[in-house]
Design a protein around this motif. Sequence first.
Motif, PDB file in Angstrom:
ATOM      1  N   VAL A 189      34.044  37.082  48.029  1.00  8.40           N
ATOM      2  CA  VAL A 189      35.207  37.123  48.906  1.00  8.40           C
ATOM      3  C   VAL A 189      35.064  38.367  49.772  1.00  8.40           C
ATOM      4  O   VAL A 189      34.474  39.365  49.344  1.00  8.40           O
ATOM      5  CB  VAL A 189      36.535  37.124  48.119  1.00  8.40           C
ATOM      6  CG1 VAL A 189      36.736  35.796  47.413  1.00  8.40           C
ATOM      7  CG2 VAL A 189      36.619  38.275  47.142  1.00  8.40           C
ATOM      8  N   ALA A 190      35.625  38.300  50.989  1.00 10.04           N
ATOM      9  CA  ALA A 190      35.370  39.412  51.908  1.00 10.04           C
ATOM     10  C   ALA A 190      36.505  39.649  52.899  1.00 10.04           C
ATOM     11  O   ALA A 190      36.277  40.191  53.969  1.00 10.04           O
ATOM     12  CB  ALA A 190      34.052  39.179  52.641  1.00 10.04           C
ATOM     13  N   THR A 191      37.725  39.237  52.525  1.00  9.30           N
ATOM     14  CA  THR A 191      38.866  39.525  53.393  1.00  9.30           C
ATOM     15  C   THR A 191      39.997  40.096  52.554  1.00  9.30           C
ATOM     16  O   THR A 191      40.088  39.826  51.346  1.00  9.30           O
ATOM     17  CB  THR A 191      39.387  38.265  54.115  1.00  9.30           C
ATOM     18  OG1 THR A 191      39.965  37.373  53.154  1.00  9.30           O
ATOM     19  CG2 THR A 191      38.276  37.555  54.896  1.00  9.30           C
ATOM     20  N   MET A 192      40.871  40.851  53.192  1.00 11.15           N
ATOM     21  CA  MET A 192      42.017  41.418  52.473  1.00 11.15           C
ATOM     22  C   MET A 192      42.888  40.311  51.883  1.00 11.15           C
ATOM     23  O   MET A 192      43.379  40.438  50.766  1.00 11.15           O
ATOM     24  CB  MET A 192      42.851  42.316  53.405  1.00 11.15           C
ATOM     25  CG  MET A 192      42.151  43.587  53.832  1.00 11.15           C
ATOM     26  SD  MET A 192      41.564  44.620  52.468  1.00 11.15           S
ATOM     27  CE  MET A 192      43.091  45.075  51.691  1.00 11.15           C
ATOM     28  N   LYS A 193      43.066  39.240  52.625  1.00 12.33           N
ATOM     29  CA  LYS A 193      43.879  38.127  52.130  1.00 12.33           C
ATOM     30  C   LYS A 193      43.290  37.563  50.834  1.00 12.33           C
ATOM     31  O   LYS A 193      44.012  37.335  49.864  1.00 12.33           O
ATOM     32  CB  LYS A 193      43.977  37.036  53.197  1.00 12.33           C
ATOM     33  CG  LYS A 193      44.870  35.892  52.810  1.00 12.33           C
ATOM     34  CD  LYS A 193      45.013  34.888  53.936  1.00 12.33           C
ATOM     35  CE  LYS A 193      45.963  33.782  53.520  1.00 12.33           C
ATOM     36  NZ  LYS A 193      46.199  32.823  54.603  1.00 12.33           N
TER      37      LYS A 193
END
Length: 145
Positions: free
Chosen positions: A67-71
């Motif tokens: 995973v690679a987003t703040m969300k």
Amino acid sequence: MDNLYSALNVQISNWSVLYTKLHRYHWLVKGPLFFTLHEKFEEFYDEAASVVDEVAERLLTIGGTPVATMKEYLNLATLEETKGETTSNEMVSSLIADYKQLKSELKELADLADEQNEDATNDLAVGLIAKIDTHIWMLSAYLGE
């Protein structure tokens, strides 16, 4: 392997949330131990950034996608961003709780990796547990526990 991928993504998420929390503490800590804690929080967030990278690269190595987003981090993380900590003791207490939770989940990850004969992932988890044990001890000593 999907459950191993998921467990690694939870670690990426947790360490990303911890990284942000530690920056918050680094910026907002006040009091007579400002210099000591300001420096220690920086040391911890540098470590958290390194862990995120190491775990993500391990996940890629075994065929997963980090995973690679703040969300995504906030959706997967089991750590809370903040509880509104304002005092140094509240910050340190929160970190102790976070590190204890990380340790528990890393033990589960180590066991899962062991079951799947994923020795390098097991080694990664066990190595992180050793670091966390030291952090818990030092932070607890700060609080006089």
